[in-house]
Design an enzyme around this catalytic site. Structure first.
Site, short mmCIF file in Angstrom:
data_model
loop_
_atom_site.label_atom_id
_atom_site.label_comp_id
_atom_site.label_asym_id
_atom_site.label_seq_id
_atom_site.Cartn_x
_atom_site.Cartn_y
_atom_site.Cartn_z
N GLU A 177 0.60 -1.32 -0.01
CA GLU A 177 -0.12 -0.03 0.07
C GLU A 177 0.72 1.19 0.12
O GLU A 177 0.46 2.36 0.10
CB GLU A 177 -0.95 -0.12 0.99
CG GLU A 177 -1.87 -1.15 1.37
CD GLU A 177 -3.10 -0.80 0.31
OE1 GLU A 177 -3.83 0.24 0.40
OE2 GLU A 177 -3.50 -1.67 -0.55
N HIS A 250 -4.63 2.24 7.15
CA HIS A 250 -3.05 2.26 7.03
C HIS A 250 -2.52 2.59 8.10
O HIS A 250 -3.14 3.42 8.88
CB HIS A 250 -2.89 3.32 5.69
CG HIS A 250 -3.40 2.82 4.57
ND1 HIS A 250 -4.13 3.81 3.52
CD2 HIS A 250 -3.23 1.77 3.72
CE1 HIS A 250 -4.26 3.12 2.51
NE2 HIS A 250 -3.66 1.83 2.65
N CYS A 368 -2.59 11.82 3.31
CA CYS A 368 -3.19 11.07 2.22
C CYS A 368 -2.88 11.65 0.96
O CYS A 368 -2.30 10.93 -0.04
CB CYS A 368 -4.33 10.57 2.25
SG CYS A 368 -4.71 9.28 3.59
#
Length: 445
Positions: A177, A250, A368
């Site tokens: 990720e 995350h 992000c």
């Protein structure tokens, strides 16, 4: 060490795409699920993201912009057995709203997932290494890897300075990720540091939980080898299952690092004390641990507000600044903590609040939206594309958004062929604005 005019962190923010909508595609992302099918505003989203990036540029931080990906992404439909011209392909996809939503997602806006980056100061060959994330846990994100690889190779094109690897194999064992699960600590950005890889599961284990653990240990071990990082400056640590099941899909939803600071929630890691010991042993400087107790900020508040998905930024000779979303200001426990934090004797001395609500509603905060790359002045000058944000580029991008972006968008609007035609015209113009070269997008070939 000889220094150029600049060495430090450059944040490359993902420019939010024209198909930004609330499709609710990310299982385990609470905000994404809660806002599913609500009206979105691509125009406001893109302007909010650009305004945040421009605000940081005006504060004196180095700031770049990454282009959005081509969406809806029709080439995948040919691989799935659909045939016809673009209008016919879109009609095929529109017959399955789930398929249409996945090929239309604007999720590349969250550039923290674009890949994992090790600065040259950590790598044996003195090159900055990039590994684009395969993002295989979610279908809509897995579509990004090939275009991300091309984008990184287009922007960071000087092979004497940068090494852009291929993504890891598209297998569950190597689920990756990107930098959202990666942290780096150093005395200053432009010096050797300790790289911290935070995984959610061992790829060989039988994992069960309320939500999936997206990052495997094996993916990060492979990246560390490919990036030629000294094992003595590498740490692998496990995110806690408690955090994942609470909605921390995350690690950057519950922890962040900047230079000598580790900022984290009590429930972030499986073994907090072991991690702190290893950091202390491997760092050649004094690390600062800023722990947020659950009694002060319940993990639900931390996730709702994205307290740890803030950006912690450094300037020489100044205390660090946190760039936080307005949701942190509006969450009492978080606001109280941040107010007290900047009065304490820590490296963090200021908090600024920004409006990125369109991104937040889809489960992505300020951190992000950006990919962190440690660079010096010569590295920056080697970039040929027009991606470093200045007043001229900011103005051009805002005007471009005003010209092409819809005011509102619902998931059912994604099958409109006129929207696809508009997207192609916009991206074609964007490649010229940002000097990305011919045939940057598939539809241009």
């Amino acid at each position: 060490m000889t220094r150029n005019e600049f060495y430090g962190e450059v944040n490359f923010d993902g420019l939010i795409g024209m198909t930004h909508n609330y499709g609710g595609l990310s299982f385990g992302n609470i905000a994404s699920a809660n806002n599913k099918a609500k009206p979105a505003s691509p125009k406001n989203a893109a302007k909010q993201g650009l305004a945040k990036a421009w605000h940081l540029a005006r504060l004196g931080y180095k700031q770049g912009i990454l282009p959005p990906q081509e969406r809806p992404f029709l080439p995948i439909l040919n691989k799935l057995g659909f045939n016809g011209n673009n209008q016919q392909l879109l009609q095929h996809a529109a017959q399955d709203k789930r398929l249409l939503a996945n090929i239309s997602a604007a999720s590349s806006m969250w550039a923290a997932n674009a890949g994992t980056i090790s600065p040259k100061y950590d790598c044996k060959d003195n090159k900055t290494h990039f590994t684009p994330a395969n993002l295989i846990t979610n279908t809509h994100r897995a579509l990004e890897a090939a275009q991300t690889t091309k984008m990184l190779r287009t922007i960071f094109c000087d092979e004497a300075r940068f090494m852009v690897h291929d993504p890891l194999p598209n297998q569950s064992l190597f689920a990756d990720e990107g930098a959202a699960n990666f942290m780096r600590m150093s005395k200053s950005h432009g010096e050797k540091g300790v790289e911290i890889f935070v995984y959610g599961r061992d790829g060989f284990e039988s994992y069960s939980g309320k939500f999936p653990a997206r990052q495997t240990m094996q993916s990060f071990e492979a990246i560390a080898r490919n990036h030629q990082i000294n094992i003595d400056k590498t740490i692998f640590t496990r995110q806690s299952k408690q955090a994942i099941d609470a909605g921390a899909f995350h690690n950057d939803v519950v922890a962040s690092a900047n230079e000598n600071v580790l900022f984290y929630h009590e429930f972030a890691f499986e073994n907090e004390e072991a991690l702190k010991r290893e950091i202390t042993q491997k760092c050649d400087f004094e690390p600062v641990f800023i722990r947020v107790d659950n009694n002060d900020v319940p993990i639900e508040d931390a996730i709702k507000s994205y307290l740890f998905n803030t950006q912690i930024l450094s300037k020489p000779g100044e205390r660090m600044t946190i760039i936080a979303p307005m949701e942190c200001y509006e969450t009492p426990s978080v606001k109280k903590f941040l107010d007290e934090l900047i009065t304490r004797n820590t490296p963090i001395g200021a908090v600024e609040y920004v409006d990125v609500r369109q991104s937040m509603n889809n489960g992505g905060g300020p951190a992000c939206l950006r990919l962190r790359v440690i660079m010096d002045e010569a590295d920056i000058k080697s970039i040929k594309a027009r991606v470093m944000l200045d007043e001229g580029l900011y103005s051009d991008l805002v005007n471009w958004v005003d010209k092409y972006y819809p005011e509102t968008l619902l998931p059912e609007d994604l099958g409109d062929f006129s929207l696809l035609e508009n997207n192609y015209a916009a991206l074609d113009e964007l490649t010229k604005i940002m000097h990305l070269g011919a045939n940057f997008y598939d539809f241009q070939k």
